[in-house]
Structures are given as structure tokens and as C-alpha cells.
Design a protein around this motif. Structure first.
Motif, PDB file in Angstrom:
ATOM      1  N   CYS A 162      29.011   5.704  36.918  1.00 37.14           N
ATOM      2  CA  CYS A 162      29.408   5.902  35.516  1.00 37.14           C
ATOM      3  C   CYS A 162      28.833   7.214  35.035  1.00 37.14           C
ATOM      4  O   CYS A 162      28.205   7.951  35.792  1.00 37.14           O
ATOM      5  CB  CYS A 162      28.978   4.736  34.636  1.00 37.14           C
ATOM      6  N   GLY A 163      29.041   7.513  33.783  1.00 35.36           N
ATOM      7  CA  GLY A 163      28.642   8.816  33.265  1.00 35.36           C
ATOM      8  C   GLY A 163      27.144   9.026  33.244  1.00 35.36           C
ATOM      9  O   GLY A 163      26.643  10.083  33.607  1.00 35.36           O
ATOM     10  N   MET A 164      26.406   8.011  32.818  1.00 37.26           N
ATOM     11  CA  MET A 164      24.987   8.184  32.551  1.00 37.26           C
ATOM     12  C   MET A 164      24.080   7.419  33.510  1.00 37.26           C
ATOM     13  O   MET A 164      22.887   7.654  33.552  1.00 37.26           O
ATOM     14  CB  MET A 164      24.682   7.723  31.120  1.00 37.26           C
ATOM     15  N   GLY A 165      24.630   6.464  34.222  1.00 33.73           N
ATOM     16  CA  GLY A 165      23.829   5.734  35.196  1.00 33.73           C
ATOM     17  C   GLY A 165      22.916   4.669  34.616  1.00 33.73           C
ATOM     18  O   GLY A 165      22.061   4.141  35.310  1.00 33.73           O
ATOM     19  N   ILE A 166      23.089   4.324  33.333  1.00 31.07           N
ATOM     20  CA  ILE A 166      22.225   3.273  32.761  1.00 31.07           C
ATOM     21  C   ILE A 166      23.010   2.042  32.323  1.00 31.07           C
ATOM     22  O   ILE A 166      22.438   0.973  32.155  1.00 31.07           O
ATOM     23  CB  ILE A 166      21.408   3.767  31.541  1.00 31.07           C
ATOM     24  N   GLY A 167      24.312   2.189  32.093  1.00 36.31           N
ATOM     25  CA  GLY A 167      25.043   1.080  31.485  1.00 36.31           C
ATOM     26  C   GLY A 167      26.136   0.548  32.374  1.00 36.31           C
ATOM     27  O   GLY A 167      25.993  -0.469  33.061  1.00 36.31           O
ATOM     28  N   ASP A 221      24.774   7.994  38.442  1.00 32.80           N
ATOM     29  CA  ASP A 221      25.457   8.667  37.344  1.00 32.80           C
ATOM     30  C   ASP A 221      26.352   9.753  37.936  1.00 32.80           C
ATOM     31  O   ASP A 221      26.244  10.111  39.104  1.00 32.80           O
ATOM     32  CB  ASP A 221      24.455   9.236  36.334  1.00 32.80           C
ATOM     33  N   ILE A 222      27.224  10.280  37.084  1.00 31.46           N
ATOM     34  CA  ILE A 222      28.240  11.211  37.562  1.00 31.46           C
ATOM     35  C   ILE A 222      27.609  12.482  38.155  1.00 31.46           C
ATOM     36  O   ILE A 222      28.143  13.084  39.082  1.00 31.46           O
ATOM     37  CB  ILE A 222      29.249  11.533  36.419  1.00 31.46           C
TER      38      ILE A 222
END
Lengths: 92, 151
Positions: free
Chosen positions: A8-13, A41-42
Motif C-alpha cells: 500500500c502507499g504508506m505501509g501502516i494500514g 509501502d510503495i
């Protein structure tokens, strides 16, 4: 051991959520001994994808990942274990 | 684990006019609950502007978040339902009626929280009840793990 990277974009959600549901689906399929799952993350995804067999991500991020050796699979509903299970069954 | 949702982190049936407005409600709730500083709200909006509406993770549900930053005090979530659903531009999962705001300080310190959230969002019994809640008390009651199996 084969490897799936959830991106995903941020790697946390989103990627963490997808990693959990992928692990759940693998257990249900009795495949958890054959596959490991990692969230990324991306920004790090392209690097991580070099050592992975499969990338799970959303339609919006496919272009960002670009061309990698791993098979890139789009997941539409990240909360659906059923959808992830179907995609896994297509892989094995 | 139960989802930590104090009154401050909950906004129900808010009149959001578009996706940015909806994310701002989620950000304001995170800040009100002491989870983030105000700057995190714009960081969440910038994430969507930069990477697209991938945060709409399931039909009707957006998981608004950005990366760990100095604007995050500690990991946590906010819960915002919209009076009228709004479009984020996600072809598969629009329109959105629930925005969950998420903040984290690193990549894996909030795994228990994510596990609880994953379970909640995939729960066909608890989720509809939670979406129908009009007060934070009713929301917490709908999400309580003890409700499971009693239905």
C-alpha cells in the motif's frame, strides 16, 4: 517457501490489513506452510518485489509498482478473506 | 482486543460535502482524541492526492491514513460515519459512508489494533450494527466482542 508481498502507499494500514487477511486465507487453505507474507509501502515495494513471487495490491497502485518479476495481483476488497482466497486459489 | 473508541474519536452522521471534508472530520477526531496533531489531517489528504483513492479498501469504507510522522502522538483510530455518502474516485468501492482515520508511529507497533480493525470491518453482523449507531455508546456496544454469538 514462496513469498507474497502486500503493498500500500504508506505501509501502516492497507497493506497490514491485507497481510492479515492473506495469512488467514492461507491458513484456511492449508497453505500457510508454503507461503510467507510481508507488508510493504510503495517506496520499498519495488525492492521487496525482487525477492517475492507475488504482489497483492490495489488497482490504484499497480502503475506505481511498474514492471517487476513477481506476479502482480489486484485486490478490490481488502477486508474480504473470500476474495483473497479466490486469488490464492488461482495462483496454486 | 476491543477497538479503542472514546467519544472524542467518534463522529456520527456528519454532513461531509466531499472526500477531503470527510477526511478532515476523521483527522479532527484523531486530534480531539489526542492521537495526532492537527497537521496529520493534511498529511492524510496529501496521501490521497499523491497516490490516489486506494484508501477506499472495501465497499463504502475508507481507511484514511498517512505515514508515521512527528504529527503522530501514538497509534490509534477515529470512526466517522457520513450523513450522505461521498465519492473518493475509487471505481470499485465508492461511495464511502464510513471513514476510519488511522495513525501509527511505526510499521508494526499497532498490529493488535489492525487485527481488531480487520475483524470488525469483515464482520457481517457487527459492522451493520456499528454503521447504524447514532451515539458513541451505541457504537461501542455494537462493536463489543461480547456481542458475537449472542445474536
Amino acid at each position: 517457501m514462496k513469498k507474497i508481498v502486500t503493498v500500500c502507499g504508506m505501509g501502516i494500514g492497507t497493506s497490514v490489513l491485507l497481510k492479515m487477511n492473506t495469512e488467514k486465507a492461507l491458513r484456511a487453505l492449508g497453505l500457510d506452510g508454503d507461503w510467507e507474507v510481508e507488508a510493504a509501502d510503495i517506496g520499498t515495494a519495488r525492492g521487496v518485489a525482487r525477492t517475492a513471487d507475488v504482489v497483492f495490491t490495489s488497482a490504484d497502485l499497480v502503475d506505481e509498482i511498474g514492471t517487476v518479476k513477481a506476479k502482480v495481483v489486484v485486490i478490490r476488497n481488502f477486508t474480504s478473506v473470500a476474495e483473497v482466497t479466490e486469488r490464492l486459489q488461482e495462483l496454486v | 482486543m476491543e477497538l479503542p473508541l472514546p467519544d472524542e474519536a467518534v463522529r456520527l452522521r456528519v454532513p461531509a460535502t466531499d472526500w477531503r471534508d470527510a477526511v478532515r472530520y476523521a483527522g479532527a477526531a484523531l486530534t480531539a482524541a489526542g492521537i495526532t496533531q492537527a497537521a496529520y489531517t493534511e498529511e492524510m489528504i496529501a496521501t490521497v492526492e499523491q497516490l490516489g483513492p486506494y484508501i477506499v479498501i472495501a465497499p463504502g469504507i475508507a481507511l484514511a491514513h498517512s505515514r508515521p510522522s512527528p504529527s503522530v502522538n501514538h497509534a490509534g483510530i477515529s470512526w466517522v460515519t457520513l450523513a450522505t455518502p461521498v465519492e473518493f474516485g475509487n471505481a470499485d468501492n465508492d461511495p464511502v459512508s464510513l471513514v476510519v482515520g488511522l495513525a501509527a508511529v511505526d510499521h508494526d507497533g499497532h498490529i493488535d489494533l489492525m487485527a481488531a480493525l480487520a475483524e470488525t470491518l469483515a464482520d457481517e453482523i457487527r459492522l451493520p450494527k456499528a454503521l447504524a449507531a447514532t451515539t458513541p455508546e451505541a457504537l461501542r456496544a455494537a462493536l463489543a466482542p461480547t456481542e458475537e454469538g449472542q445474536v
